[in-house]
Every structure is written in structure tokens, then in C-alpha cells.
Design an enzyme around this catalytic site. Structure first.
Site, PDB file in Angstrom:
ATOM      1  N   PHE A 123       1.103  -1.461  -0.527  1.00 41.79           N
ATOM      2  CA  PHE A 123      -0.205  -0.064   0.407  1.00 41.79           C
ATOM      3  C   PHE A 123       0.918   1.501   0.381  1.00 41.79           C
ATOM      4  O   PHE A 123       1.782   0.633   0.793  1.00 41.79           O
ATOM      5  CB  PHE A 123      -0.558   0.491   1.246  1.00 41.79           C
ATOM      6  CG  PHE A 123      -1.990   0.821   1.464  1.00 41.79           C
ATOM      7  CD1 PHE A 123      -2.699   1.376   0.137  1.00 41.79           C
ATOM      8  CD2 PHE A 123      -1.985   2.305   1.846  1.00 41.79           C
ATOM      9  CE1 PHE A 123      -4.233   2.386   0.509  1.00 41.79           C
ATOM     10  CE2 PHE A 123      -2.683   3.666   2.310  1.00 41.79           C
ATOM     11  CZ  PHE A 123      -3.478   3.535   1.224  1.00 41.79           C
ATOM     12  N   HIS A 449      -1.428  13.479  -5.742  1.00 43.68           N
ATOM     13  CA  HIS A 449      -2.060  13.077  -6.181  1.00 43.68           C
ATOM     14  C   HIS A 449      -3.141  13.847  -5.221  1.00 43.68           C
ATOM     15  O   HIS A 449      -4.485  13.855  -5.013  1.00 43.68           O
ATOM     16  CB  HIS A 449      -3.003  11.428  -6.222  1.00 43.68           C
ATOM     17  CG  HIS A 449      -2.828  11.175  -4.765  1.00 43.68           C
ATOM     18  ND1 HIS A 449      -1.875  10.127  -4.123  1.00 43.68           N
ATOM     19  CD2 HIS A 449      -4.171  10.181  -3.751  1.00 43.68           C
ATOM     20  CE1 HIS A 449      -2.313   9.828  -3.456  1.00 43.68           C
ATOM     21  NE2 HIS A 449      -3.293   9.125  -3.280  1.00 43.68           N
TER      22      HIS A 449
END
Ligand code: F0G
Length: 459
Positions: A123, A449
């Protein structure tokens, strides 16, 4: 597919604001076409994450009142220890404020500069903390994991042959650890089989490499194991969890997922007192005293209760059933997604759904923005927009797949909400050729992002 009914009823409601398309156009423009910059109030159905966004039960809310706020040795700490030690079977369990705190505490202790850490797929925060500790993250997911159209029971698995080849090629001294992420979030919340964990554990033991479980969605993973791995059909979620965790040496866990709390995490160590001592000093420096680890006593109490609630099979069937129900609708509408669907949501294959948008105009992001405009749904890109440029060359990196992730919060949305999501995607598919791509007008150096600014580009 039949919707699996909720094993609960609703006692408290949180009203949602309904917006018009014109209002949403203004909101998203003001947010520079980045969903993170939207006020949550302007969102109707929030699928940005399933992390910390679940609804607690009345038992958990009652637990908040019973939380013991003593600085050290609080009652709630001991309750959490009782539940955690029994569930995972580990000697040492440390509360921390969330998953990445466990990563920050553990990874610098085990990584020497330049060493590799291998995962079925990291992750982002775990990958980030490997890098911050001077390590080099390597993903070795099985081939089926990256093929969105072919069915496989355990797409989250590690490619064990590649793992062994990597260790042999680079030498065991260059490897600091192996991390098994269960479920494998980045490839679509895909489960990992106990058989795969056993193989990886045998390799880790053979070479003397530390094996860590990233346990954020351990209960959803155990439910898939129960349903799909014949040996475990008759075992309880608790039995499967004990058996899986016995194969590893340590675990890090964000409790904001399967322990159904809004904030919290755990770090577990099995049978390694020297490692525990080093963890304790880091925890006191970064998180606070050992018996609260960055959390209020009330948070520890809610986590202890949530950990047990998260094991309930009626709940897990309903929980996984929500993703499966939504996926079945998308299948009916011919919308491509990571198939079979994983535990915590549907990963729409935006690269396939919007083939006129090249990867460097971010189809995963484009579909997320379109869902907001269409129906006030907030989703996020798990594709090339999420990937930061190569730190050395500065070159834009292409992700293996362009997903739009529809993460489903726990015990929050109803069948009708899921229908709204499916209908919005169907409408977008019908006019998909009009969906614009996106160009970045500003980006941060790392984790772009979250704060990036974009503008639509007609393609
Ligand atoms: N590991 C996995 C597999 C995760 O999915 C997350 C968080 C973390 C670690 C970090 O935990 O947020 O508590 O610090 N995933 C969230 C998501 C943010 O949206 O998938 P945290």
C-alpha cells in the site's frame, strides 16, 4: 445477485446534502478537479475510502463513554490487549494512532539503507515508509493479480517463484523483510490464501527473513479464505486468523478498516523480545506512552469492541456482499472491473472503459471526476495519476492498470445507494466518448495525488 440484507438496523442518521449538476460543476472547478479538495458536504455518496469512514455500533458508542483516560495502565488498554492477544496469538501488541504509525515505528528498525523489502503489493504509505527508512520496495504479486478480466480465487497472492528467484539473485543479506498485505488493496482488495501465506512463510524461514503481515483487512481476507479455500470452509474467522498470523513474525494494522473505528492502529510482534524493546522506544518518542499509543482511552475501548464485531460472519457476508452486489450490476451493464470483486469495494477498469483517454491523461481520475459530476459520488484514482514521477529521472510512471476505486465504507450505505452508483456508471458508459482526460497544472514533489491541481482536456 441477491442483495445480502444488513444484519443491523439504523438508530442514528447523518443527513446528506443533495446538489445539482451546476453546483457540482462549480465545486469541482473550485477544487481544481481534485476530489480531495472538495468539501465533504458537497458529496452525496463518498467512496473515496473505506478507512475510518465506517459506522460504529451502539455498543461501540457506549464503549466510548467507558473509555479509561488514565495516562498509563488504563482499563481500556487492558481490554484491548485481551482481545488482541487472543485473536492474533501474539505476545506483544502495541496500539498506535493509525496504520502508517505502525509502519513508521517498525520499518526503520528492521531496514538497513539500500536493502530491499518485498511485498505481494505495498500500500502507498507502507511503500513510502520503506523508502523513508532507506529501503527499496519491490512488488511481486502473482500474474493473475494484474489481469482484470480472468477469474482467480486469490489474486492477492505473492508470486512465490519470483520471490525465491529475487532472493537468490540479490542475496539474503540485501533483503530486510517480506510484507504480505491482506487483502491486497492495490490490486483491488484481492484476498491472499492461507496456502500462499504458508509458502511465503516457509521461504522466509528457510532464508531467515522477517515476515510481516499488513493486516488492515484481515477479517475480510479470512472470510474469502473460508469461502474459497476448501480446508477452511468449516473453520471460524477467529480460527483462520490465528492460523494465518501464526505464519508471520510481526504485523502492522490500520484499525480504521476491519476493526471499524474512525481512528486507530496496532503493531504486533510474535516471540522477539529484542525487537519489542526497540519498538517500545520508538513508540514512546513518536506515539506516546505504551498503553495509549497516540489514542484516547475511548478509542482503545471502541477498537477492542470493533475488532470482535468485525469477525461476525453475518456482518462479513453482508460486507463482502455489498461489493459483490455492485459488481454484479456493473457486469450486467458491461462495465469492466477487477474481477472477481475484492472485499472493500469495486475497482472499475477505467483504462478499458474509456479507451480514448491515454494513460497519461489519467482515465482512472477522469472517471472519478465524471462520477462526481454525474451523481455527486466521490471516488479516487488507483492508476497512473496516483504514481509519483520517478524520483531519479523525473519521468512520469505508468501504472500496471488504470483503476477508479469505489471503496465502500462499512455499515454506511444502503442497497439504494449502491443502485445510484451503478446507474451513474451506466449513464457515463453511454456517453463515454465525451468524457475528457486530465492534465496536471501543479503537483507536489511526493504523493502528488492528494494536492495536485488539474484541468480537463477534450480528447
Ligand atoms: N495498509 C493498507 C493495506 C492500507 O489500505 C492502508 C490505508 C494502510 C496500510 C495505512 O493505514 O491509513 O491507517 O495509516 N488505506 C487507506 C485506503 C487510506 O484508502 O486504502 P492508515
Amino acid at each position: 445477485m441477491r442483495y445480502i440484507p444488513e444484519p443491523f438496523k439504523i438508530k442514528m442518521v447523518e443527513p446528506l446534502k443533495m446538489t445539482t449538476r451546476e453546483q457540482r460543476e462549480a465545486y469541482i472547478k473550485a477544487a481544481d478537479y481534485n476530489g480531495f479538495a472538495l468539501p465533504a458536504e458537497a458529496v452525496y455518496i463518498d467512496l473515496q475510502t473505506d478507512s475510518g469512514t465506517g459506522a460504529m455500533t451502539d455498543t461501540q458508542w457506549a464503549g466510548l463513554m467507558r473509555g479509561d483516560e488514565a495516562y498509563s495502565g488504563g482499563r481500556s488498554y487492558y481490554r484491548l490487549m485481551e482481545v488482541g492477544k487472543e485473536l492474533f496469538g501474539y505476545d506483544y501488541i502495541q496500539p498506535v494512532h493509525q496504520g502508517r504509525a505502525a509502519e513508521k515505528v517498525l520499518l526503520p528498525i528492521i531496514i538497513k539503507a539500500g536493502q530491499y523489502v518485498i511485498s505481494n503489493t505495498f500500500f502507498d504509505t507502507t511503500r513510502g515508509h520503506v523508502g523513508l527508512a532507506g529501503g527499496r520496495p519491490v512488488d511481486l504479486v502473482c500474474a493473475e493479480g494484474l489481469d482484470t478480466t480472468t477469474y482467480a480465487d486469490f489474486k492477492g497472492n505473492m508470486d512465490v517463484e519470483k520471490l525465491v528467484a529475487f532472493i537468490e539473485e540479490h542475496g539474503v543479506d540485501s533483503i530486510a523483510g517480506i510484507v504480505m498485505t491482506i487483502t491486497n488493496n492495490t490490486v483491488g482488495g484481492q484476498p491472499v490464501s492461507v496456502a500462499n501465506l504458508r509458502e511465503v512463510s516457509a521461504v522466509a524461514k528457510k532464508y531467515g527473513i522477517l515476515l510481516i503481515i499488513d493486516a488492515a483487512r484481515f477479517a475480510e481476507n479470512a472470510m474469502f479464505v473460508k469461502q474459497r479455500e476448501p480446508e477452511f470452509n468449516d473453520k471460524s474467522i477467529k480460527q483462520i486468523t490465528l492460523e494465518a498470523f501464526a505464519l508471520a513474525d510481526a504485523f502492522t494494522m490500520s484499525a480504521k478498516k476491519d476493526a471499524i473505528v474512525n481512528m486507530g492502529g496496532l503493531l504486533g510482534v510474535r516471540d522477539n523480545p529484542a525487537l519489542v524493546e526497540r519498538i517500545k522506544s520508538n513508540v514512546i518518542s513518536f506515539e506516546g506512552y505504551l498503553t495509549y499509543g497516540g489514542l484516547a482511552g475511548r478509542d482503545l475501548e471502541a477498537m477492542a469492541i470493533g475488532l470482535e464485531e468485525g469477525l461476525d460472519e453475518d456482518y462479513l457476508r453482508y460486507r463482502i456482499g455489498q461489493s459483490q452486489y455492485l459488481a454484479a450490476k456493473l457486469e450486467e451493464y458491461g462495465i469492466p472491473f477487477q474481477n472477481p470483486v475484492g472485499g472493500h469495494g469495486v475497482f472499475v477498469d477505467a483504462g478499458k472503459m474509456l479507451p480514448h483517454i491515454p494513460w497519461n491523461y489519467y482515465p482512472g481520475h477522469a472517471l472519478a471526476i465524471e462520477l462526481y459530476l454525474e451523481a455527486g459520488i466521490r471516488a479516487c484514482d488507483i492508476g497512473s495519476y496516483l504514481m509519483d514521477p520517478d524520483p531519479v529521472t523525473g519521468e512520469q510512471q505508468q501504472a500496471p492498470a488504470e483503476f477508479t476505486r469505489l471503496a465502500i465504507p462499512r455499515r454506511v450505505y444502503t442497497q439504494a445507494h449502491l443502485d445510484v452508483i451503478a446507474d451513474a456508471l451506466k449513464t457515463i458508459k453511454e456517453r463515454s466518448r465525451e468524457v475528457p482526460g486530465y492534465e496536471i497544472t501543479w503537483q507536489a514533489e511526493v504523493l502528488r495525488h492528494f494536492t495536485g491541481k488539474l484541468r480537463p482536456v477534450k480528447l
